[in-house]
Structure formats: structure tokens, C-alpha cells
Write a protein that holds these residues in place. Structure first.
Motif, PDB file in Angstrom:
ATOM      1  N   ASN A 201       1.093  -4.367  11.419  1.00  0.00           N
ATOM      2  CA  ASN A 201       1.140  -3.254  12.382  1.00  0.00           C
ATOM      3  C   ASN A 201       0.048  -2.232  12.094  1.00  0.00           C
ATOM      4  O   ASN A 201      -0.601  -1.711  13.017  1.00  0.00           O
ATOM      5  CB  ASN A 201       2.510  -2.578  12.356  1.00  0.00           C
ATOM      6  N   PHE A 202      -0.173  -1.952  10.812  1.00  0.00           N
ATOM      7  CA  PHE A 202      -1.221  -0.980  10.463  1.00  0.00           C
ATOM      8  C   PHE A 202      -2.602  -1.534  10.821  1.00  0.00           C
ATOM      9  O   PHE A 202      -3.456  -0.807  11.346  1.00  0.00           O
ATOM     10  CB  PHE A 202      -1.153  -0.654   8.971  1.00  0.00           C
ATOM     11  N   ALA A 203      -2.827  -2.806  10.536  1.00  0.00           N
ATOM     12  CA  ALA A 203      -4.124  -3.419  10.847  1.00  0.00           C
ATOM     13  C   ALA A 203      -4.402  -3.394  12.351  1.00  0.00           C
ATOM     14  O   ALA A 203      -5.528  -3.095  12.779  1.00  0.00           O
ATOM     15  CB  ALA A 203      -4.162  -4.850  10.324  1.00  0.00           C
ATOM     16  N   LYS A 204      -3.386  -3.678  13.162  1.00  0.00           N
ATOM     17  CA  LYS A 204      -3.560  -3.653  14.613  1.00  0.00           C
ATOM     18  C   LYS A 204      -3.822  -2.240  15.112  1.00  0.00           C
ATOM     19  O   LYS A 204      -4.672  -2.013  15.978  1.00  0.00           O
ATOM     20  CB  LYS A 204      -2.316  -4.215  15.295  1.00  0.00           C
ATOM     21  N   ALA A 205      -3.107  -1.274  14.553  1.00  0.00           N
ATOM     22  CA  ALA A 205      -3.265   0.111  15.003  1.00  0.00           C
ATOM     23  C   ALA A 205      -4.621   0.684  14.580  1.00  0.00           C
ATOM     24  O   ALA A 205      -5.203   1.498  15.294  1.00  0.00           O
ATOM     25  CB  ALA A 205      -2.132   0.968  14.431  1.00  0.00           C
ATOM     26  N   ALA A 206      -5.122   0.255  13.422  1.00  0.00           N
ATOM     27  CA  ALA A 206      -6.374   0.814  12.896  1.00  0.00           C
ATOM     28  C   ALA A 206      -7.608   0.105  13.423  1.00  0.00           C
ATOM     29  O   ALA A 206      -8.732   0.548  13.195  1.00  0.00           O
ATOM     30  CB  ALA A 206      -6.363   0.747  11.370  1.00  0.00           C
ATOM     31  N   ARG A 207      -7.394  -0.986  14.152  1.00  0.00           N
ATOM     32  CA  ARG A 207      -8.521  -1.821  14.583  1.00  0.00           C
ATOM     33  C   ARG A 207      -9.522  -1.073  15.442  1.00  0.00           C
ATOM     34  O   ARG A 207     -10.724  -1.301  15.351  1.00  0.00           O
ATOM     35  CB  ARG A 207      -7.968  -3.032  15.346  1.00  0.00           C
ATOM     36  N   ASN A 208      -9.038  -0.172  16.284  1.00  0.00           N
ATOM     37  CA  ASN A 208      -9.931   0.542  17.209  1.00  0.00           C
ATOM     38  C   ASN A 208     -10.262   1.967  16.751  1.00  0.00           C
ATOM     39  O   ASN A 208     -10.848   2.731  17.525  1.00  0.00           O
ATOM     40  CB  ASN A 208      -9.303   0.597  18.611  1.00  0.00           C
ATOM     41  N   LEU A 209      -9.897   2.306  15.536  1.00  0.00           N
ATOM     42  CA  LEU A 209     -10.201   3.646  15.028  1.00  0.00           C
ATOM     43  C   LEU A 209     -11.541   3.637  14.304  1.00  0.00           C
ATOM     44  O   LEU A 209     -11.754   2.861  13.372  1.00  0.00           O
ATOM     45  CB  LEU A 209      -9.094   4.122  14.078  1.00  0.00           C
ATOM     46  N   ILE A 210     -12.436   4.489  14.737  1.00  0.00           N
ATOM     47  CA  ILE A 210     -13.759   4.563  14.125  1.00  0.00           C
ATOM     48  C   ILE A 210     -13.642   5.194  12.742  1.00  0.00           C
ATOM     49  O   ILE A 210     -12.992   6.227  12.564  1.00  0.00           O
ATOM     50  CB  ILE A 210     -14.718   5.394  15.004  1.00  0.00           C
ATOM     51  N   GLY A 211     -14.270   4.574  11.762  1.00  0.00           N
ATOM     52  CA  GLY A 211     -14.294   5.124  10.409  1.00  0.00           C
ATOM     53  C   GLY A 211     -13.138   4.693   9.538  1.00  0.00           C
ATOM     54  O   GLY A 211     -13.097   5.045   8.366  1.00  0.00           O
ATOM     55  N   ILE A 212     -12.189   3.910  10.076  1.00  0.00           N
ATOM     56  CA  ILE A 212     -11.056   3.419   9.292  1.00  0.00           C
ATOM     57  C   ILE A 212     -11.244   1.928   9.057  1.00  0.00           C
ATOM     58  O   ILE A 212     -11.304   1.146  10.011  1.00  0.00           O
ATOM     59  CB  ILE A 212      -9.709   3.648  10.014  1.00  0.00           C
ATOM     60  N   ASN A 213     -11.378   1.515   7.810  1.00  0.00           N
ATOM     61  CA  ASN A 213     -11.515   0.104   7.472  1.00  0.00           C
ATOM     62  C   ASN A 213     -10.373  -0.304   6.556  1.00  0.00           C
ATOM     63  O   ASN A 213      -9.942   0.479   5.702  1.00  0.00           O
ATOM     64  CB  ASN A 213     -12.858  -0.177   6.796  1.00  0.00           C
ATOM     65  N   VAL A 214      -9.916  -1.528   6.725  1.00  0.00           N
ATOM     66  CA  VAL A 214      -8.736  -2.009   6.004  1.00  0.00           C
ATOM     67  C   VAL A 214      -9.079  -3.310   5.279  1.00  0.00           C
ATOM     68  O   VAL A 214      -9.724  -4.193   5.852  1.00  0.00           O
ATOM     69  CB  VAL A 214      -7.557  -2.245   6.978  1.00  0.00           C
ATOM     70  N   LEU A 215      -8.644  -3.415   4.016  1.00  0.00           N
ATOM     71  CA  LEU A 215      -8.886  -4.616   3.212  1.00  0.00           C
ATOM     72  C   LEU A 215      -7.641  -4.960   2.411  1.00  0.00           C
ATOM     73  O   LEU A 215      -6.886  -4.061   2.026  1.00  0.00           O
ATOM     74  CB  LEU A 215     -10.044  -4.386   2.229  1.00  0.00           C
ATOM     75  N   PRO A 216      -7.438  -6.249   2.111  1.00  0.00           N
ATOM     76  CA  PRO A 216      -6.423  -6.600   1.105  1.00  0.00           C
ATOM     77  C   PRO A 216      -6.979  -6.322  -0.284  1.00  0.00           C
ATOM     78  O   PRO A 216      -8.198  -6.129  -0.454  1.00  0.00           O
ATOM     79  CB  PRO A 216      -6.209  -8.101   1.332  1.00  0.00           C
ATOM     80  N   ALA A 217      -6.118  -6.314  -1.297  1.00  0.00           N
ATOM     81  CA  ALA A 217      -6.560  -5.970  -2.654  1.00  0.00           C
ATOM     82  C   ALA A 217      -7.621  -6.928  -3.169  1.00  0.00           C
ATOM     83  O   ALA A 217      -8.529  -6.535  -3.902  1.00  0.00           O
ATOM     84  CB  ALA A 217      -5.358  -5.948  -3.597  1.00  0.00           C
ATOM     85  N   VAL A 218      -7.535  -8.197  -2.763  1.00  0.00           N
ATOM     86  CA  VAL A 218      -8.501  -9.184  -3.245  1.00  0.00           C
ATOM     87  C   VAL A 218      -9.906  -8.911  -2.706  1.00  0.00           C
ATOM     88  O   VAL A 218     -10.900  -9.348  -3.278  1.00  0.00           O
ATOM     89  CB  VAL A 218      -8.040 -10.615  -2.858  1.00  0.00           C
ATOM     90  N   GLY A 219     -10.009  -8.165  -1.599  1.00  0.00           N
ATOM     91  CA  GLY A 219     -11.310  -7.868  -1.009  1.00  0.00           C
ATOM     92  C   GLY A 219     -11.943  -6.575  -1.487  1.00  0.00           C
ATOM     93  O   GLY A 219     -13.017  -6.194  -1.010  1.00  0.00           O
ATOM     94  N   ALA A 220     -11.304  -5.890  -2.434  1.00  0.00           N
ATOM     95  CA  ALA A 220     -11.858  -4.624  -2.944  1.00  0.00           C
ATOM     96  C   ALA A 220     -13.217  -4.866  -3.567  1.00  0.00           C
ATOM     97  O   ALA A 220     -13.378  -5.777  -4.387  1.00  0.00           O
ATOM     98  CB  ALA A 220     -10.896  -4.015  -3.962  1.00  0.00           C
TER      99      ALA A 220
END
Length: 206
Positions: free
Chosen positions: A160-179
Motif C-alpha cells: 500500500n505504501f509503495a502504491k501510494a508513494a509511486r506518484n510522489l515526487i522526491g519519495i523513493n522506496v527500497l527494500p533493505a536488500v537494496g540499500a
């Protein structure tokens, strides 16, 4: 190091103890520079080689008279001005896959996390949201995380967070393995969930 844990709306949700071995190092610009350079070099694409004059199999026989022909005195069909000739100054294959010791890479990530722990780190209890971009935008604005925010979750990012943040400019989301060092340093604020903290600490302690 003890850090306050917040809910997504900015309210307090307790404390968490961060490992000094991961979040308490003194950042070094030379290590961070080496790791970022290694990351960016490995992202570069390799150009496909074009055949230049020396690579084209064409005749080198003089194909006209020296004088009286009314044209230039050419002696090589592989010249770039002819159809089928070699490419002038064409792209060449270049390798950008530089190597970097695993210990230096790990140290760079620890130092990037430590740099954010000094200024720009937020720990959240979780990323529970209703999946609506408008709701999340209002929540983040209220929390005051800043314009460029990197959010790192545990094994997988909350859907849900990934879908909501998808169109927000400046907000990027990663899983821990992608840090990674580059993304952490590029953003003003690093937001970790409790699960992300556990995963990152286990990654280095394991």
C-alpha cells in the motif's frame, strides 16, 4: 545509540537502540567517494563498437588516374567518405566495471548510514497506509520529512505504501536488500522502518 521511533503521522512510538558498529561510525569522504564512484561506473552502459577504417575489408587499390579524372586522387575504398567505408571516429568498446573490495563497500554503506544517523535519519514503526497517494502526501507533509526522502523497509516494501508513494515526487522506496550508498547520500532524509534497522544490522553482524 538510542533513537526515537515515530509513527507515519509523526507521533512518538517508543525508542530503538541502534548498533554503534553500523550507525555510529565517523564518515570518511574518501571511502564514500570510492563507493559512489564504483556504483556509478558499474551503471554505465557499454557502447557497441563501430567498424572504423582499419576494420573494413575493402580494396586499397588506386581506382582512378592520378591526373585528368576530374576527381580527387583516392587510393582506398575504406575511407569514411565512401559508402561501405569505415566510420570516422566511431564508438569504441570501453569497459567500466571497476572492482572494489567487499570490505570497502560494506564500510561505505555503514558510513553512509552513520552520516544520516548524525543528521537526517528517521525511524518509523511501520509503513501502514490506505494506499491513497493524496492521504500519504498529506501525512508526509505533516511529518515534515523534507523534499527528497528515501524510505527503506524490511524484506519487502509495504504494498500500500509503495502504491501510494509511486506518484510522489522526491519519495523513493527500497527494500533493505537494496540499500546503497549513492541513494542514501542523494536524499535529504533517510527513513528506516524497525524491520529495515533489524535487516541492516543483521546484514553486517552476520
Amino acid at each position: 545509540m538510542k533513537v526515537q521511533v515515530l509513527n507515519l503521522d509523526g507521533s512518538a512510538a517508543g525508542d530503538v537502540e541502534l548498533s554503534d558498529a553500523v550507525f555510529g561510525l565517523e564518515p570518511r569522504a574518501d571511502i564514500l567517494h570510492r563507493v559512489v564512484t564504483w556504483q556509478l561506473e558499474n551503471r554505465r552502459g557499454v557502447a557497441r563498437k563501430a567498424r572504423e577504417r582499419s576494420d573494413v575489408a575493402r580494396t586499397g587499390k588506386k581506382f582512378g588516374r592520378q591526373k585528368g579524372g576530374g576527381t580527387a586522387r583516392h587510393g582506398d575504398r575504406a575511407a569514411p567518405i565512401f559508402i561501405g567505408g569505415g566510420k570516422a571516429h566511431g564508438p569504441r568498446v570501453r569497459e567500466f566495471n571497476i572492482s572494489l573490495n567487499k570490505k570497502v563497500r560494506a564500510l561505505g554503506l555503514k558510513m553512509a548510514l552513520s552520516a544520516k544517523a548524525q543528521n537526517g535519519l528517521v525511524v518509523l514503526s511501520g509503513l501502514d497506509t490506505d494506499g491513497k497517494t493524496k492521504t500519504l502526501a498529506a501525512t508526509l507533509a505533516k511529518a515534515g520529512f523534507g523534499k527528497k526522502v528515501l524510505v527503506i523497509d524490511g524484506d519487502a516494501v509495504n504494498d500500500n505504501f509503495a502504491k501510494a508513494a509511486r506518484n510522489l515526487i522526491g519519495i523513493n522506496v527500497l527494500p533493505a536488500v537494496g540499500a546503497n550508498v549513492y541513494d542514501i547520500l542523494k536524499h535529504d532524509t533517510l527513513v528506516l522502518t524497525r524491520a529495515a534497522v533489524e535487516k541492516l544490522e543483521a546484514r553486517f553482524n552476520g
